[in-house]
Enzyme design. Structure first.
Site, PDB file in Angstrom:
ATOM      1  N   TYR A   1      -2.335  -4.421  -5.823  1.00 36.51           N
ATOM      2  CA  TYR A   1      -2.075  -4.530  -4.398  1.00 36.51           C
ATOM      3  C   TYR A   1      -2.062  -5.995  -4.011  1.00 36.51           C
ATOM      4  O   TYR A   1      -2.642  -6.859  -4.685  1.00 36.51           O
ATOM      5  CB  TYR A   1      -3.114  -3.737  -3.595  1.00 36.51           C
ATOM      6  CG  TYR A   1      -2.865  -2.260  -3.701  1.00 36.51           C
ATOM      7  CD1 TYR A   1      -1.887  -1.649  -2.916  1.00 36.51           C
ATOM      8  CD2 TYR A   1      -3.566  -1.482  -4.614  1.00 36.51           C
ATOM      9  CE1 TYR A   1      -1.612  -0.297  -3.033  1.00 36.51           C
ATOM     10  CE2 TYR A   1      -3.299  -0.126  -4.740  1.00 36.51           C
ATOM     11  CZ  TYR A   1      -2.323   0.455  -3.947  1.00 36.51           C
ATOM     12  OH  TYR A   1      -2.053   1.789  -4.079  1.00 36.51           O
TER      13      TYR A   1
ATOM     14  N   HIS B   1       6.214  -6.424   3.766  1.00 38.34           N
ATOM     15  CA  HIS B   1       5.285  -7.136   2.875  1.00 38.34           C
ATOM     16  C   HIS B   1       5.833  -7.229   1.448  1.00 38.34           C
ATOM     17  O   HIS B   1       5.327  -8.010   0.655  1.00 38.34           O
ATOM     18  CB  HIS B   1       3.947  -6.403   2.877  1.00 38.34           C
ATOM     19  CG  HIS B   1       2.731  -7.278   2.962  1.00 38.34           C
ATOM     20  ND1 HIS B   1       2.740  -8.600   3.336  1.00 38.34           N
ATOM     21  CD2 HIS B   1       1.424  -6.987   2.712  1.00 38.34           C
ATOM     22  CE1 HIS B   1       1.505  -9.076   3.317  1.00 38.34           C
ATOM     23  NE2 HIS B   1       0.700  -8.122   2.935  1.00 38.34           N
TER      24      HIS B   1
ATOM     25  N   TYR C   1       5.558   1.724  -0.772  1.00 37.96           N
ATOM     26  CA  TYR C   1       5.575   0.375  -0.192  1.00 37.96           C
ATOM     27  C   TYR C   1       6.905  -0.350  -0.419  1.00 37.96           C
ATOM     28  O   TYR C   1       7.107  -1.437   0.104  1.00 37.96           O
ATOM     29  CB  TYR C   1       4.464  -0.486  -0.799  1.00 37.96           C
ATOM     30  CG  TYR C   1       3.075  -0.024  -0.454  1.00 37.96           C
ATOM     31  CD1 TYR C   1       2.517  -0.302   0.788  1.00 37.96           C
ATOM     32  CD2 TYR C   1       2.305   0.688  -1.372  1.00 37.96           C
ATOM     33  CE1 TYR C   1       1.231   0.110   1.110  1.00 37.96           C
ATOM     34  CE2 TYR C   1       1.016   1.103  -1.057  1.00 37.96           C
ATOM     35  CZ  TYR C   1       0.494   0.810   0.183  1.00 37.96           C
ATOM     36  OH  TYR C   1      -0.773   1.217   0.499  1.00 37.96           O
TER      37      TYR C   1
END
Length: 188
Positions: free
Chosen positions: A64, A16, A11
């Site tokens: 998360y 994000h 990620y």
């Protein structure tokens, strides 16, 4: 000051995760080493130092995005900080790429990280450094868009965007919200 993102290398370059990128830049500027905490601080990398002449706790949840609230609440409680002192750095779809905006409170705009923080904090009334990532092209699902890496064109400007957002966070600490908005908003 908390930078939102998702954990792990898969990620790391996602849109994000720009909040976490900015937090890492702020930690580097302040010479703060982010380390894993224990107890209430166990689900975040955090460190204390000085930034813009003020004592700060810099943190990046290791959960998360949609579970960011728990670690934020744990850090607020551990450091005995009021929610009014909380600054959350996050990606923002409703702002064009490379623009940065500051605000206190407001809605979450479908941002699950902000929703989790607001729920855990018991209020939406905290400071925000909103880092523009723009809207998805065409009919692309926003959830897919934010979980994709920045485009090659965007990556050319990403370091500048991260630096601008870090500058904005420091202006916020140094000047307060309204004065910082007057400096930051015309600039980006």
């Amino acid at each position: 000051m908390v930078g939102l993102g998702n954990p792990g290398p898969g990620y790391a370059g996602n849109r994000h995760n720009v909040g976490a990128m900015v937090l890492d830049e702020l930690a580097a500027r302040a010479g703060v080493r982010l380390t894993a905490g224990k107890g209430a601080r166990a689900r975040a990398l955090a460190g204390e130092g000085r930034l813009a002449g003020r004592r700060v706790v810099l943190a990046r949840p290791t959960t998360y995005m949609n579970e960011s609230g728990g670690p934020v609440r744990g850090l607020l409680d551990y450091h005995k900080l009021p929610v009014t002192d909380l600054v959350v750095v996050h990606d923002e779809l409703d702002i064009p790429f490379a623009a940065v905006r500051l605000k206190r409170g407001g809605g979450e705009g479908g941002h699950n990280g902000l929703r989790s923080v607001s729920r855990a904090a018991g209020t939406k009334d905290y400071l925000r450094v909103r880092v523009g990532i723009g809207r998805p092209p065409g009919r692309q699902d926003p959830a897919d868009f934010v979980l994709r890496d920045f485009s090659a064109t965007e990556r050319k400007e990403l370091d500048l965007l991260v630096a601008e957002a870090a500058d904005a966070a420091e202006e916020l600490l140094a000047l307060g919200l309204e004065a910082a908005q007057n400096v930051v908003h015309p600039r980006t």
